[in-house]
Structure formats: structure tokens, C-alpha cells
Design an enzyme around this catalytic site. Structure first.
Site, PDB file in Angstrom:
ATOM      1  N   GLU B  72       4.509 -44.490 -42.278  1.00 45.68           N
ATOM      2  CA  GLU B  72       5.413 -43.328 -42.490  1.00 45.68           C
ATOM      3  C   GLU B  72       5.108 -42.263 -41.411  1.00 45.68           C
ATOM      4  O   GLU B  72       5.877 -41.424 -41.185  1.00 45.68           O
ATOM      5  CB  GLU B  72       4.882 -42.786 -44.002  1.00 45.68           C
ATOM      6  N   HIS B 141       3.035 -43.690 -58.839  1.00 43.78           N
ATOM      7  CA  HIS B 141       4.358 -43.726 -58.847  1.00 43.78           C
ATOM      8  C   HIS B 141       5.129 -43.213 -59.517  1.00 43.78           C
ATOM      9  O   HIS B 141       6.456 -43.298 -59.777  1.00 43.78           O
ATOM     10  CB  HIS B 141       4.794 -45.272 -58.885  1.00 43.78           C
TER      11      HIS B 141
END
Lengths: 326, 345
Positions: B72, B141
Site C-alpha cells: 500500500e 476489519h
């Protein structure tokens, strides 16, 4: 071997860069004596000088055009000057003046000149991702521009380094990663924090050529960088270049450098790459008068830039609110 | 939804999920503007874990629809370099919870490129990501982290509550010259495997239209209390408003749609009318959207008939087991109950 005009340019540009730093030194300590206070004087904040590292900048940038992108580090002046950043606006920026590159919002670690596609940043290894992106933009548009990311040897231990090299290789973009190995990350020696002796060896992990250049030698950098940049322009992908250079000053101004072994700085200064390069050029038949002229011209533009920067007005404080968004 | 744009835009019979709306917006903009490209993890053959890039690889090819390594820092940094070079990258990072690994590229690079360059270099990029819990995926999450990003200067932060707005906001985000964090809530996304609030599936014009960033929508008009939400919490507020109506209370519901820029004026105008305020947010409570909205109203000196309140996720990680998770997540029952404490003190 570099051609004659490029060698003269490299010499003059190294002198220009060194003179730029030389003028910063007294200005930086104005207002900071007898008690050192980083906030005081006309040049507040951290100041990272590039004395000694000039061969890295000129040997690479001699091959670059304004359309090529360069991302540099928190120690950016030599690279910015070699890339052709507007010297007056750069000096003014470092003094925090309205005529600076960003009107005083960025300062010495955040120099941007869109005219020559130069940017630098204050976080280790931060410029690598953007260089991959700029290189990808060039490739997608079918241009032959390249992107060069400069980094220190300490940055080769950052995750961003490994992510960016892998991505550049997977996407086969025209990016060149240039490690300026000055042997120290602030105070920590490379040998105490890096598992490999040669960071160039790490290129093998990302299926790209890795070049190690000893000797802090502008001609050697020029030769290797020329090959890597030409390869990138041909669409053959990225390269990693590791240059063994040196830092003649502290990490930042005010650094007591107690971590250096006794005699190290003296030894490094005895091998200063700029007088060494002058000697070599003379030995190769350059006229001393031409070198003198190159020096004089280089110093004159820096002197003028600093004089203009000192004389320039500060921005209005309210201008701090401009440019947060485009 | 009764946002002004829905009323004025041409009606169409079809109904879209937010996922479809996003992928349609991106595809239309890629057709219109060759500078637009998409990058991220699993956005190619898979079409995005949350359906945001469905069909784009087939249509535009692997040069402009680029699956990335799980790197990322590199690919978001690369997006900044692409944007600086005149491209318009759209980057997906699957879950907002993952942003920890690449925050430097977001808040030091993307967010400051315009400022540090004095406006010489812009950063037109969209970073889209899923937010929210409620389905037992635990605390790495399930976060929303709206306020974390709303707090950082130089970033725009967009949160659609329905498909119509999602398409128009995405088109606006891609065309914006600044970095935009586009947060879509998993409970609204329209993925079969997640369950979806049906009200988020709306009609949306097939053609080009923009929902401007920084303009809230009054999605239900009322006179007794102002309920302010974003994303999923708009639906909690609407459900609560329907119940309150049966009890004789008229609730106005505002969908913020973006928190940076934040449309303080629409909220203030509503509270001037109702005199009561409840903010509903599924981000962590402290220093959050609720605090910002309440401060915006109080600082404006608007007379209130009761103390303002906020509902949010408490200041704990999102727990896994459903009995805990649903105990702490906001829902319509909690909104209605809190509203009643304001309406009937």
C-alpha cells in the site's frame, strides 16, 4: 568518460551547490548564538546540508531533462540545484519568504518546482512511491521521461523501499533509484543497521540491475547513471544505483557528531570530491581559466539568490490559509 | 431518498446498489477522461472485493485497471506521483482498517502536495475504501475512522448513504483536483454476502451527473428535532424518525454526505428551526463527527430547547462476538430512545 561540456557543467554545479551550503552556514547561526535555539534567526528549523554528496546529484542529473521527475530527500539542496530548480525561489523558500517556491509553506525539506518536476520530502523513503507513479504516467502516455528517486542508505531499510522497487519492477516502469550512501542514518552507522554490505545487492531481489559505485566520483556516477537512464528511456525498466559518498557536515546543523570516530571528518575533508575533481579535470587537459570562470559564475548566481532572498518580503500571515486545497 | 439532486435529476426505472453505482461512475469517467486509471488489490479480475470495479478490466484493459501487489505504501505513493504528473488515479484500499500501513503516503504526501508546492502541484486522486462493522469481522476489519481522516487538513472525505449519491459523489470526487477519501459502508454496499440496507439501493440516472462534495442533504423534513447522520447512520436516523412520527414527533434527518468539507450551514439552519439536535455516528465517540457537529451548532449561538446529544461507537475496539458488537453499535432503537430523551425530557 563524460563529454567535455557535461564535465564542466558537473564541476560548476558542484561548486554552486557547495557555495549555496556555505552561505547557509553563517546565516543559520544568526540569532542562534550564544545559546543554540533552532527556532531563532533567519533560517529556523532543521537544516541538512549536502556538503560531500554533490557527485551523486551532478552525475545523475547531467542526464536529465526538465520533463524527467526527481524526488529527493530531507537533504535536498545539491539535487535540487543539479535538477535546475529555480535558485532564487529556492533560496527565498529556505528563508521563508513570499517569493519562495511555495511562498514559505514548505521550507528547506519541502521544495517543489513543477517547472522541472522536482520534489523532495522530509520522511525517509517517502519519495520512492511518487517516483514509481511519475514513471508509470510517462509509460502510460508513451513518453520517454524517466523518474529518479534519491534516497539515503538508511532508507534502504524502510518497507517503502522494498515495496517501491518490487512495484517498479513488476510494472517495468522507467524509474531509477539512487542511494546516496553517506554511511550514517543520523548517528547510526550503516554497518550497525544493515544486513548486507552492499545495498546494490538488494536489486537482485527485485529482478533489476544493481550498480555499486565507489569513490564518490562524478565521472563514475555519470557513466553508470547514463546507462541506467538510457535503459529506462528505452522501456527496459528500473535500476538501482548505490553511490558510496560522504557527509562532510553533521546530520543537521548543530549536530555535535560525537558518534564519529576520531579523525573521520578530517580524513573525509582531505578527500573532498570537489577539489579532487578540479585536479582531475586539469590533469585531463581542462584549462584552469575555464574552471575558474565556472567557479566564479556559480558563486555569483548563488550570491545573487541569497541577496534577493534576504531582501524579499515575508508573506502575509493570513496566506497560511491558501493552497490547502487546489 | 429525497435529496435535491434525486428530485431534479432525470428519473430512471432501474435500481442500483452502491457497488454498481461506484463501478458505473468510474467506468463512465474512464471513457470520458483518458487520464483516469484504477489501481488496488483485487480490483482487476475480481472486480474489487466490494464490487467497486466490476467489469472495468474487461472494458479498459490491464494498463488502466491495475492489480497491485499488497504494497500500500508503494501504490498509494505511486498514485500521488501519477496525480502530480497529470493523471487521475483512483486507488482502492479494501478496508479503512488497513490504512495504518500507509498513512504516511496519505497524510504527509497526498494531503500536503498542494500546500507544500504553493499550489504548483495538485493531487487529484480518489482513495476508496470500505468502512463499518456489524457482521462479526472484529476490530481490524470493522472500523469507520471517519474522524481520523476528517481531522487531517488537505483531504476531502466522502461517505455516501445510497446509490444515487454514490455515483454522483464519485464523479465529483474523480474530477476534484484534491485527494478525496471515498468511504463506502459495508452494510450499504449491496454485496450479497454482506446483507444490505434496502433503502441504500436506489434509482440513479444512467448519464453523467455530479453530487457536489461538501453539500449535505435533508433526506427527511421535520420540525421537532434534527437527526444528523452519515453513511449507515442516516438509515438508523430515518428508521428512528419513522417511529418517532408514530409517537407524534417530527424529526428532520440530514445526510452529511461528506465531512470534509463539512456543510455546517445546512445543519445550523435545521437546528435553528427544530431547536433540538442528535448526531448519529458509528465511528468512535471521542473527538468525532458528533462533537464537531454539536460544536458547530453551539459556536453559532443557536438557541436550543434541550441539550444536544450524540450517539456513536463507544471508545473501545469493535468487538467480535455479535452479542457484544450489536450492544455497542448504534441502531435505530438507540437513536429513537436518545431522541425521546431530548424530545420528552
Amino acid at each position: 568518460m563524460s563529454n567535455r561540456s557535461d564535465r564542466l557543467w558537473m564541476y560548476g554545479t558542484m561548486v554552486k551547490s557547495r557555495h549555496f551550503e556555505a552561505l547557509i552556514k553563517p546565516a543559520y547561526f544568526e540569532g542562534k548564538t550564544p545559546v543554540f535555539n533552532m527556532a531563532k534567526g533567519p533560517l529556523p528549523g532543521e537544516m541538512h546540508l549536502s556538503d560531500g554528496q554533490e557527485p551523486c546529484a551532478v552525475g545523475v542529473c547531467a542526464h536529465l531533462r526538465p520533463g524527467d521527475t526527481v524526488t529527493a530527500t530531507h537533504r535536498p539542496h545539491h539535487v535540487a540545484i543539479a535538477k535546475g530548480v529555480n535558485l532564487d525561489a529556492m533560496a527565498a523558500e529556505i528563508f521563508g519568504k513570499a517569493t519562495g517556491l511555495s511562498g514559505g509553506r514548505g521550507g528547506h525539506m519541502h521544495l517543489f518546482d513543477a517547472r522541472v518536476n522536482f520534489a523532495c520530502s522530509g520522511i525517509i523513503a517517502q519519495g520512492l512511491g511518487p517516483a514509481v507513479g511519475a514513471a508509470l504516467a510517462s509509460k502510460l502516455r508513451g513518453e520517454d521521461h524517466v523518474a529518479v528517486a534519491f534516497l539515503g542508505e538508511g532508507a534502504a531499510n524502510q518497507g517503502a523501499f522494498h515495496e517501491a522497487l518490487n512495484l517498479a519492477s513488476v510494472w517495468k516502469v522507467p524509474a531509477i533509484f539512487v542511494i546516496e550512501d553517506n554511511a550514517y542514518g543520523i548517528s547510526v552507522a550503516k554497518r550497525d543497521c544493515t544486513a548486507v554490505a552492499r545495498n546494490a545487492d538488494r536489486a537482485a531481489a527485485y529482478a533489476m540491475p544493481g550498480h555499486f559505485i565507489p569513490g564518490n566520483d562524478p565521472d563514475a556516477v555519470y557513466a553508470v547513471a547514463g546507462e541506467a537512464i538510457a535503459r529506462a528511456r528505452r522501456g527496459e525498466g528500473p535500476s538501482l544505483i548505490e553511490i558510496e559518498t560522504c557527509r562532510l557536515e553533521g546530520h543537521f546543523m548543530g549536530d555535535a557528531e560525537a558518534y564519529r570516530p576520531a579523525g573521520e571528518v578530517e580524513r573525509l575533508k582531505a578527500a573532498d570530491p570537489i577539489p579532487a575533481y578540479r585536479d582531475r579535470l586539469l590533469a585531463d587537459g581542462f584549462d584552469a581559466a575555464d574552471l575558474d570562470t565556472a567557479e566564479t559564475d556559480a558563486r555569483a548566481v548563488v550570491d545573487a539568490a541569497f541577496a534577493a532572498a534576504r531582501a524579499a518580503a515575508y508573506p502575509q500571515p493570513e496566506e497560511a490559509f491558501d493552497h490547502v486545497f487546489a | 431518498m429525497s435529496s435535491p439532486e434525486t428530485i431534479t435529476a432525470p428519473r430512471s426505472a432501474r435500481r442500483l446498489t452502491i457497488a454498481r453505482a461506484i463501478s458505473e461512475a468510474i467506468g463512465q469517467e474512464m471513457e470520458r477522461d483518458p487520464a483516469v486509471l484504477v489501481m488496488g488489490e483485487d480490483i482487476g479480475k475480481l472486480g474489487g472485493v466490494f464490487g467497486t470495479t466490476t467489469g472495468l478490466l474487461e472494458k479498459f484493459g490491464a494498463e488502466r485497471v491495475r492489480d497491485t501487489p499488497i504494497s500500500e505504501t508503494a501504490f498509494i505513493g505511486a498514485a500521488v506521483g501519477l496525480a502530480a504528473s497529470g493523471m487521475r488515479p483512483i486507488v482502492e484500499l479494501m478496508f479503512v482498517d488497513f490504512f495504518g500501513v500507509c498513512m504516511d503516503a496519505i497524510y504527509n504526501l497526498a494531503a500536503k502536495q498542494s500546500y507544500f508546492s504553493g499550489g504548483q502541484v495538485t493531487c487529484p486522486m480518489v482513495l476508496m475504501t470500505s468502512v463499518g462493522g456489524g457482521y462479526g469481522d472484529a476490530g481490524q476489519h470493522s472500523q469507520t475512522l471517519y474522524a481520523t481522516f476528517g481531522h487531517l487538513p488537505g483531504l476531502k472525505v466522502v461517505i455516501p448513504s445510497n446509490a444515487h449519491d454514490a455515483k454522483g459523489l464519485m464523479l465529483a470526487a474523480i474530477r476534484d483536483p484534491n485527494p478525496v477519501i471515498f468511504m463506502y459502508h459495508k452494510a450499504l454496499q449491496g454485496m450479497g454476502w454482506l446483507g444490505t440496507v434496502q433503502r441504500s439501493i436506489t434509482d440513479a440516472p444512467e448519464g453523467d451527473y455530479v453530487v457536489p462534495l461538501g453539500k449535505a442533504a435533508i433526506v427527511r423534513e421535520g420540525s421537532d428535532i434534527t437527526l444528523v447522520g452519515l453513511g449507515l447512520s442516516v438509515h438508523h436516523a430515518l428508521d428512528a424518525a419513522a417511529r418517532l412520527e408514530k409517537q407524534g414527533h417530527s424529526a428532520e434527518v440530514i445526510d452529511l454526505r461528506s465531512i470534509a468539507p463539512l456543510d455546517r450551514e445546512t445543519v445550523r439552519a435545521s437546528v435553528r428551526k427544530t431547536g433540538r439536535l442528535l448526531v448519529v455516528d458509528d465511528d468512535y465517540m471521542s473527538y468525532g463527527v458528533g462533537a464537531e457537529i454539536i460544536a458547530s451548532v453551539c459556536e453559532a449561538g443557536i438557541p436550543l430547547r434541550a441539550a444536544p446529544r450524540r450517539i456513536a461507537h463507544p471508545d473501545i475496539p469493535v468487538p467480535f462476538t455479535p452479542v457484544m458488537e450489536h450492544f455497542v453499535l448504534p441502531d435505530a432503537d438507540k437513536v429513537a430512545a436518545a431522541a425521546l430523551t431530548i424530545l420528552e425530557p
